[in-house]
Design a protein around this motif. Structure first.
Motif, PDB file in Angstrom:
ATOM      1  N   ASP A   1       0.840  -1.197   0.000  1.00  0.00           N
ATOM      2  CA  ASP A   1       0.000   0.000   0.000  1.00  0.00           C
ATOM      3  C   ASP A   1       0.877   1.249   0.000  1.00  0.00           C
ATOM      4  OD1 ASP A   1       0.922   0.412   2.615  1.00  0.00           O
ATOM      5  OD2 ASP A   1      -0.932  -0.301   3.556  1.00  0.00           O
ATOM      6  N   ALA A   2       0.261   2.408   0.011  1.00  0.00           N
ATOM      7  CA  ALA A   2       1.009   3.666  -0.085  1.00  0.00           C
ATOM      8  C   ALA A   2       1.946   3.875   1.095  1.00  0.00           C
ATOM      9  CB  ALA A   2       0.037   4.841  -0.200  1.00  0.00           C
ATOM     10  N   ALA A   3       1.671   3.198   2.210  1.00  0.00           N
ATOM     11  CA  ALA A   3       2.525   3.318   3.396  1.00  0.00           C
ATOM     12  C   ALA A   3       3.647   2.289   3.401  1.00  0.00           C
ATOM     13  CB  ALA A   3       1.671   3.197   4.656  1.00  0.00           C
ATOM     14  N   GLY A   4       3.705   1.436   2.401  1.00  0.00           N
ATOM     15  CA  GLY A   4       4.779   0.449   2.329  1.00  0.00           C
ATOM     16  C   GLY A   4       4.491  -0.846   3.027  1.00  0.00           C
ATOM     17  N   ARG A   5       3.218  -1.087   3.379  1.00  0.00           N
ATOM     18  CA  ARG A   5       2.852  -2.339   4.021  1.00  0.00           C
ATOM     19  C   ARG A   5       2.317  -3.317   2.977  1.00  0.00           C
ATOM     20  NH1 ARG A   5      -0.528   1.220   8.194  1.00  0.00           N
ATOM     21  NH2 ARG A   5      -1.435   1.665   6.133  1.00  0.00           N
ATOM     22  N   VAL A   6       2.575  -4.600   3.175  1.00  0.00           N
ATOM     23  CA  VAL A   6       2.104  -5.609   2.227  1.00  0.00           C
ATOM     24  C   VAL A   6       0.577  -5.646   2.243  1.00  0.00           C
ATOM     25  CG1 VAL A   6       2.072  -8.069   1.669  1.00  0.00           C
ATOM     26  CG2 VAL A   6       4.188  -7.006   2.461  1.00  0.00           C
ATOM     27  N   ALA A   7       0.001  -5.458   1.052  1.00  0.00           N
ATOM     28  CA  ALA A   7      -1.458  -5.439   0.926  1.00  0.00           C
ATOM     29  C   ALA A   7      -1.990  -6.651   0.176  1.00  0.00           C
ATOM     30  CB  ALA A   7      -1.898  -4.166   0.203  1.00  0.00           C
ATOM     31  N   GLY A   8      -1.156  -7.253  -0.661  1.00  0.00           N
ATOM     32  CA  GLY A   8      -1.631  -8.397  -1.434  1.00  0.00           C
ATOM     33  C   GLY A   8      -0.479  -9.192  -2.027  1.00  0.00           C
TER      34      GLY A   8
ATOM     35  N   HIS B   1      -3.289 -13.849 -13.874  1.00  0.00           N
ATOM     36  CA  HIS B   1      -1.852 -13.630 -13.756  1.00  0.00           C
ATOM     37  C   HIS B   1      -1.527 -13.185 -12.327  1.00  0.00           C
ATOM     38  CE1 HIS B   1      -0.902 -13.165 -18.325  1.00  0.00           C
ATOM     39  NE2 HIS B   1      -1.583 -14.261 -18.048  1.00  0.00           N
ATOM     40  N   ALA B   2      -0.238 -13.237 -11.994  1.00  0.00           N
ATOM     41  CA  ALA B   2       0.190 -12.953 -10.627  1.00  0.00           C
ATOM     42  C   ALA B   2      -0.253 -11.569 -10.181  1.00  0.00           C
ATOM     43  CB  ALA B   2       1.705 -13.082 -10.528  1.00  0.00           C
ATOM     44  N   GLU B   3      -0.107 -10.573 -11.078  1.00  0.00           N
ATOM     45  CA  GLU B   3      -0.473  -9.202 -10.716  1.00  0.00           C
ATOM     46  C   GLU B   3      -1.959  -9.095 -10.391  1.00  0.00           C
ATOM     47  OE1 GLU B   3       2.551  -8.714 -14.166  1.00  0.00           O
ATOM     48  OE2 GLU B   3       1.245 -10.272 -13.332  1.00  0.00           O
ATOM     49  N   VAL B   4      -2.790  -9.754 -11.199  1.00  0.00           N
ATOM     50  CA  VAL B   4      -4.232  -9.699 -10.981  1.00  0.00           C
ATOM     51  C   VAL B   4      -4.595 -10.347  -9.651  1.00  0.00           C
ATOM     52  CG1 VAL B   4      -6.464 -10.496 -11.858  1.00  0.00           C
ATOM     53  CG2 VAL B   4      -4.742  -9.596 -13.443  1.00  0.00           C
ATOM     54  N   ALA B   5      -3.980 -11.488  -9.360  1.00  0.00           N
ATOM     55  CA  ALA B   5      -4.261 -12.174  -8.092  1.00  0.00           C
ATOM     56  C   ALA B   5      -3.859 -11.308  -6.900  1.00  0.00           C
ATOM     57  CB  ALA B   5      -3.529 -13.505  -8.044  1.00  0.00           C
ATOM     58  N   ALA B   6      -2.704 -10.654  -6.975  1.00  0.00           N
ATOM     59  CA  ALA B   6      -2.245  -9.803  -5.875  1.00  0.00           C
ATOM     60  C   ALA B   6      -3.107  -8.557  -5.742  1.00  0.00           C
ATOM     61  CB  ALA B   6      -0.780  -9.424  -6.089  1.00  0.00           C
ATOM     62  N   LEU B   7      -3.483  -7.988  -6.870  1.00  0.00           N
ATOM     63  CA  LEU B   7      -4.327  -6.780  -6.828  1.00  0.00           C
ATOM     64  C   LEU B   7      -5.709  -7.086  -6.261  1.00  0.00           C
ATOM     65  CD1 LEU B   7      -3.377  -5.166 -10.256  1.00  0.00           C
ATOM     66  CD2 LEU B   7      -2.834  -4.247  -7.980  1.00  0.00           C
ATOM     67  N   ARG B   8      -6.241  -8.248  -6.560  1.00  0.00           N
ATOM     68  CA  ARG B   8      -7.544  -8.633  -5.993  1.00  0.00           C
ATOM     69  C   ARG B   8      -7.465  -8.717  -4.483  1.00  0.00           C
ATOM     70  NH1 ARG B   8      -9.415 -13.550 -10.089  1.00  0.00           N
ATOM     71  NH2 ARG B   8     -10.051 -12.215 -11.844  1.00  0.00           N
ATOM     72  N   GLU B   9      -6.373  -9.266  -3.978  1.00  0.00           N
ATOM     73  CA  GLU B   9      -6.211  -9.371  -2.533  1.00  0.00           C
ATOM     74  C   GLU B   9      -6.010  -8.000  -1.900  1.00  0.00           C
ATOM     75  OE1 GLU B   9      -2.732 -11.161   0.145  1.00  0.00           O
ATOM     76  OE2 GLU B   9      -3.938 -12.732  -0.804  1.00  0.00           O
ATOM     77  N   ALA B  10      -5.308  -7.133  -2.612  1.00  0.00           N
ATOM     78  CA  ALA B  10      -5.020  -5.796  -2.065  1.00  0.00           C
ATOM     79  C   ALA B  10      -6.235  -4.884  -2.106  1.00  0.00           C
ATOM     80  CB  ALA B  10      -3.869  -5.166  -2.843  1.00  0.00           C
TER      81      ALA B  10
ATOM     82  N   GLU C   1      -8.550  -1.802  -2.697  1.00  0.00           N
ATOM     83  CA  GLU C   1      -8.293  -0.359  -2.766  1.00  0.00           C
ATOM     84  C   GLU C   1      -6.963   0.032  -2.127  1.00  0.00           C
ATOM     85  OE1 GLU C   1      -9.702   2.412  -4.182  1.00  0.00           O
ATOM     86  OE2 GLU C   1     -10.739   0.849  -5.330  1.00  0.00           O
ATOM     87  N   ARG C   2      -6.410  -0.869  -1.322  1.00  0.00           N
ATOM     88  CA  ARG C   2      -5.131  -0.559  -0.668  1.00  0.00           C
ATOM     89  C   ARG C   2      -3.985  -0.464  -1.676  1.00  0.00           C
ATOM     90  NH1 ARG C   2      -3.864  -4.754   3.745  1.00  0.00           N
ATOM     91  NH2 ARG C   2      -2.231  -3.232   4.231  1.00  0.00           N
ATOM     92  N   ALA C   3      -4.202  -0.958  -2.885  1.00  0.00           N
ATOM     93  CA  ALA C   3      -3.153  -0.892  -3.898  1.00  0.00           C
ATOM     94  C   ALA C   3      -2.953   0.524  -4.438  1.00  0.00           C
ATOM     95  CB  ALA C   3      -3.486  -1.832  -5.050  1.00  0.00           C
ATOM     96  N   ARG C   4      -3.970   1.370  -4.314  1.00  0.00           N
ATOM     97  CA  ARG C   4      -3.890   2.724  -4.891  1.00  0.00           C
ATOM     98  C   ARG C   4      -2.760   3.515  -4.214  1.00  0.00           C
ATOM     99  NH1 ARG C   4      -6.923   4.689  -8.488  1.00  0.00           N
ATOM    100  NH2 ARG C   4      -8.394   2.948  -8.171  1.00  0.00           N
ATOM    101  N   GLY C   5      -1.864   4.025  -5.071  1.00  0.00           N
ATOM    102  CA  GLY C   5      -0.718   4.781  -4.572  1.00  0.00           C
ATOM    103  C   GLY C   5       0.418   3.913  -4.081  1.00  0.00           C
ATOM    104  N   GLY C   6       0.284   2.609  -4.214  1.00  0.00           N
ATOM    105  CA  GLY C   6       1.286   1.688  -3.689  1.00  0.00           C
ATOM    106  C   GLY C   6       2.290   1.215  -4.732  1.00  0.00           C
ATOM    107  N   THR C   7       2.976   0.127  -4.411  1.00  0.00           N
ATOM    108  CA  THR C   7       4.042  -0.421  -5.250  1.00  0.00           C
ATOM    109  C   THR C   7       3.770  -1.891  -5.522  1.00  0.00           C
ATOM    110  OG1 THR C   7       5.682   1.100  -4.314  1.00  0.00           O
ATOM    111  CG2 THR C   7       6.529  -0.861  -5.419  1.00  0.00           C
ATOM    112  N   ALA C   8       4.005  -2.309  -6.765  1.00  0.00           N
ATOM    113  CA  ALA C   8       3.879  -3.720  -7.140  1.00  0.00           C
ATOM    114  C   ALA C   8       5.247  -4.267  -7.495  1.00  0.00           C
ATOM    115  CB  ALA C   8       2.921  -3.878  -8.313  1.00  0.00           C
ATOM    116  N   TYR C   9       5.589  -5.412  -6.916  1.00  0.00           N
ATOM    117  CA  TYR C   9       6.841  -6.117  -7.223  1.00  0.00           C
ATOM    118  C   TYR C   9       6.482  -7.366  -8.025  1.00  0.00           C
ATOM    119  CZ  TYR C   9       8.993  -3.132  -3.716  1.00  0.00           C
ATOM    120  OH  TYR C   9       9.449  -2.037  -3.009  1.00  0.00           O
ATOM    121  N   VAL C  10       7.050  -7.478  -9.222  1.00  0.00           N
ATOM    122  CA  VAL C  10       6.705  -8.571 -10.125  1.00  0.00           C
ATOM    123  C   VAL C  10       7.998  -9.199 -10.658  1.00  0.00           C
ATOM    124  CG1 VAL C  10       5.200  -9.282 -12.007  1.00  0.00           C
ATOM    125  CG2 VAL C  10       4.777  -7.114 -10.861  1.00  0.00           C
ATOM    126  N   THR C  11       8.049 -10.527 -10.683  1.00  0.00           N
ATOM    127  CA  THR C  11       9.275 -11.198 -11.128  1.00  0.00           C
ATOM    128  C   THR C  11       9.510 -11.071 -12.624  1.00  0.00           C
ATOM    129  OG1 THR C  11       8.043 -13.276 -11.297  1.00  0.00           O
ATOM    130  CG2 THR C  11       9.245 -12.859  -9.236  1.00  0.00           C
TER     131      THR C  11
END
Length: 364
Positions: free
Chosen positions: A37-44, A55-64, A66-76
């Motif tokens: 999330d925007a505060a740097g905490r794991v959201a998904g 795909h991995a991004e979609v699965a993580a975003l679903r878990e996150a 609205e907390r994903a907004r303004g945050g960071t995504a790490y993808v292999t």
């Protein structure tokens, strides 16, 4: 390495997640994703679990959410910019409002690449190359297929401590323990195809299947049999899994099997051509279980990407060697390897290694 130490921590977790997809995603890559999330905490968190699935991004975003907004995504792997059985991940990340994307490896597939560019163009900060080596290793099979147009090849063998794969009288069952043999079945089941030579089929009459139960149509069994000597009664033709018998293009045969005709290369088959044919059938990973002759032929042609050796605490002193002629005439031509893993398995030891990069030539 690009990025910060904190980036490396989250990407390492993404690599762990990606590994969960092994054996289930072919012909797609294994990919892991962590969303903060925007505060740097794991959201998904998420990974690509099966071909055709999210795909991995979609699965993580679903878990996150609205907390994903303004945050960071790490993808292999670089987020795809392609619509296939699923939509582009670049679009999903933009829709979720992610402010920064960190990816480890650029996508070599021209149909899917371009996600990083699209994200940058939309104002998303993009960092590339974080833990690239680790992400490459976890996705080695698919990257080999995508970059080289051939399957990734893992050669497996079992041997005594003095390198013998059979005793002087030809007996070889069992050199290694039940634990080692169970592990072989696990690795078989993760592969798209199991490849063996006609010598192995004639000597052992192996079914070349994986236990427990196989997924439908996997793994494919491939017999390298230039002169079509496979007996019609061979267990590899039992229908338990699909089988291809690779024969020379000029071989005349009445063998009632699914034949793959390949050009000859000396006394054997053109292995480059064989692998190209398998790649065209969406075979991403090959588990090579041929005897010493076939293994040597693959090695001599630079077609072995990983070696998995099961070494038993036993000595024979005579009998067949695990590896035959492999194009080495002098010690300087030895096939050098890098160990990735050395681990006990039952009373045996499992060694996992990959080819060492060639030494650069010194300027005179």
């Amino acid at each position: 390495m690009a990025g910060s130490p904190q980036d490396a921590v989250h990407m390492a977790r993404a690599v762990e997640l990606a590994a969960r997809g092994h054996g289930h995603t072919s012909p797609n890559p294994v990919v892991g994703c962590v969303v903060l999330d925007a505060a740097g905490r794991v959201a998904g968190e998420g990974f690509h679990a099966y071909a055709g699935g999210p795909h991995a991004e979609v699965a993580a975003l679903r878990e996150a959410g609205e907390r994903a907004r303004g945050g960071t995504a790490y993808v292999t792997l670089e987020p795809c910019d392609h619509t296939g059985r699923t939509g582009p991940c670049s679009g999903a990340l933009l829709e979720a409002g992610v402010a920064r994307v960190v990816h480890a490896v650029a996508d070599p597939n021209p149909k899917a690449a371009g996600g990083a560019g699209r994200l940058r163009a939309a104002g998303v900060a993009v960092t590339a190359g974080v833990l690239a080596e680790e992400a490459e290793r976890v996705n080695a099979e698919w990257l080999t297929w995508a970059r080289l147009g051939r399957p990734h090849v893992t050669w497996k063998f079992a041997a005594t401590l003095d390198g013998r794969s059979a005793a002087a009288d030809g007996t070889s069952q069992w050199i290694t323990s039940p634990e080692a043999r169970a592990d072989v079945h696990r690795l078989r089941a993760r592969s798209d195809a199991i490849v063996a030579g006609i010598g192995t089929v004639l000597a052992d009459d192996s079914r070349l299947t994986a236990r427990p139960a196989l997924a439908e149509g996997r793994p494919l069994r491939v017999v390298v049999d230039p002169d079509a000597r496979t007996p019609a009664t061979a267990r590899v033709l039992d229908g338990a899994a699909p089988t291809l018998v690779a024969v020379a293009a000029d071989t005349v045969t009445t063998l009632g099997a699914d034949l793959l005709r390949v050009p000859r290369d000396g006394r054997g088959l053109d292995l480059h051509a064989l692998l190209k044919e398998l790649a065209a059938r969406e075979v991403v990973s090959v588990f090579l279980e041929g005897g010493p002759t076939l293994a040597g032929a693959f090695l001599a042609r630079g077609l072995v990407d990983r070696v998995v050796a099961y070494v038993a605490p036993a000595l024979l002193g005579a009998g067949a060697a695990a590896l035959g002629e492999a194009g080495v005439r002098t010690i300087g031509e030895a096939h050098r390897l890098i160990f990735d893993e050395v681990s006990p398995i039952g009373p045996d030891v499992r060694l996992v290694a990959r080819p060492a990069p060639p030494h650069p030539r010194r300027e005179k």
